[in-house]
Design a protein around this motif. Sequence first.
Motif, PDB file in Angstrom:
ATOM      1  N   LYS A 140      10.038 -17.728 -42.330  1.00 45.17           N
ATOM      2  CA  LYS A 140      11.475 -17.573 -42.131  1.00 45.17           C
ATOM      3  C   LYS A 140      12.203 -17.119 -43.397  1.00 45.17           C
ATOM      4  O   LYS A 140      13.430 -17.042 -43.416  1.00 45.17           O
ATOM      5  CB  LYS A 140      12.066 -18.886 -41.627  1.00 45.17           C
ATOM      6  N   ALA A 200      11.321 -27.225 -48.988  1.00 44.24           N
ATOM      7  CA  ALA A 200      10.717 -26.753 -47.747  1.00 44.24           C
ATOM      8  C   ALA A 200       9.197 -26.764 -47.817  1.00 44.24           C
ATOM      9  O   ALA A 200       8.600 -26.303 -48.784  1.00 44.24           O
ATOM     10  CB  ALA A 200      11.205 -25.339 -47.439  1.00 44.24           C
ATOM     11  N   ALA A 217       5.699 -22.143 -42.277  1.00 46.55           N
ATOM     12  CA  ALA A 217       6.883 -21.882 -41.459  1.00 46.55           C
ATOM     13  C   ALA A 217       8.054 -21.459 -42.330  1.00 46.55           C
ATOM     14  O   ALA A 217       8.831 -20.572 -41.964  1.00 46.55           O
ATOM     15  CB  ALA A 217       7.244 -23.124 -40.649  1.00 46.55           C
ATOM     16  N   ALA A 218       8.184 -22.096 -43.496  1.00 47.91           N
ATOM     17  CA  ALA A 218       9.287 -21.748 -44.397  1.00 47.91           C
ATOM     18  C   ALA A 218       9.141 -20.321 -44.913  1.00 47.91           C
ATOM     19  O   ALA A 218      10.115 -19.559 -44.981  1.00 47.91           O
ATOM     20  CB  ALA A 218       9.338 -22.732 -45.556  1.00 47.91           C
ATOM     21  N   ASN A 224      10.241 -26.034 -40.899  1.00 48.66           N
ATOM     22  CA  ASN A 224      10.200 -25.553 -42.282  1.00 48.66           C
ATOM     23  C   ASN A 224      10.428 -26.649 -43.308  1.00 48.66           C
ATOM     24  O   ASN A 224      10.271 -26.422 -44.500  1.00 48.66           O
ATOM     25  CB  ASN A 224      11.169 -24.372 -42.487  1.00 48.66           C
TER      26      ASN A 224
END
Length: 462
Positions: free
Chosen positions: A380, A387, A376-377, A370
């Motif tokens: 999540k 990020a 990806a950040a 992330n």
Amino acid sequence: MIENVTFEEIRIGQQASLSRRLTMSDIQLFATVSGDLNPSHVDQDYAVDHKVVGHGMWSGSLISAVLGTLLPGPGTVYVGQDLRFDRPVLLGDIVTVTVTARSKDPVRKTVVFDCLAANQDGKTVATGVAEVIAPTEKVCRAAAELPQVQVIRHDGHELMLKKCESLPPVPTAVVHPCDESSLRGAVEAAEANLIDPVLVGPEAKIRSVAAACGLDIARYRIIDVAHSHASAETGVRLARTGECEAVMKGSLHTDELMGEVVRKETGLRTGRRLSHVFVMNVPTYPRPLLITDAAINIYPTLEDKVSIVQNAIDLAKVLGVEVPRVAILSAVETINTKIASTLEAAALCKMADRGQITGGILDGPLAFDNAISLEAAITKGIKSEVAGQADILLVPDLEAGNMLAKQLSFLAHADAAGIVLGARVPIILTSRADNVRTRLASCAVAVLSAAARRRGAAPAAE
């Protein structure tokens, strides 16, 4: 699915077509496969009116694609093709290729097709005639899955080198260049007008290496000293007195050079902790990525990391990043009292809030995924200015940083440049495994750092 049209099924006047936009990746891949490196295609500075044009046979290959996949399709065998190119295909043009059945030979099972390629404005770019042997058996099957192709370029450091073109070469103490790798690196950097080398070491040995390797060092100053320890001591003294504005490691061990650099009375220490920064150009990442520290501080304390981060922020600004984003890496992106790096990340962020670290935006702890992947950040649920778009990665310790940098180099084909900061002058650390690009890029970082110090744009870290 992919299906052909057999010889018996083809009708005179029957047509098939496809369209494709010409991208820079198309041009680069075509040049790579064909070996046609005509600068009109691959060098924008050379191309007429700064317009890159596609290879003529790129349009021809689209005709082949229509014949081989659509009409007649699978099983087609090329017999002949003539082409005439009426106008260039420019970067971004959309080319539509159409083939039209003109005649059939029932004995040879051949078909002649008229071929036309036109751009998005309807203007003809190519015309021709193709003759093929058409398939006689019906084919209908799943289309083959082609491999994913990535264009990996190694010109990421070019911007740094271009910035150095208007700058004078930096007087540089090259410490103990007594093997081919280190001496050649110094000579190449001098020939690129990046450094003005002062070769420090056993003169006889330096000249012997130069003669054996065909290197011309006649115009460079040599300071004759007996051994590597004396080379390190002399090189550091030249930097301390201001005679040289950078130090470049030769064939001695890093610890031997850095031992003289950090010596309290005669070294190059400042109020900052010394730290190493890798400037990585990763083909799959949209901006230069600074990784610190992967070469000097083995297990840095929180206090050490304050200097390490500040050194990296200052360098990023020298390289043109207005507000560097710093991702403080750990194994997780949440505070965990059992993982010290997460606690240190939180402390560093708060120190930045209080002005103890300046010039950048810090966030952490962040896991590697992330830190560099916005997707990806988001997955999540991380909301952060850093990020997915980090400029600097602060690693927990040297082991993690060294492995990360080498993974990027050897698995992601990244180009790296390395420099030590926090001393009175930049220190260029090169490895015997470094290629020419890496050596020149490391020198370019030192040149830009030295120039920034001269004009007061970079802190002296006293």
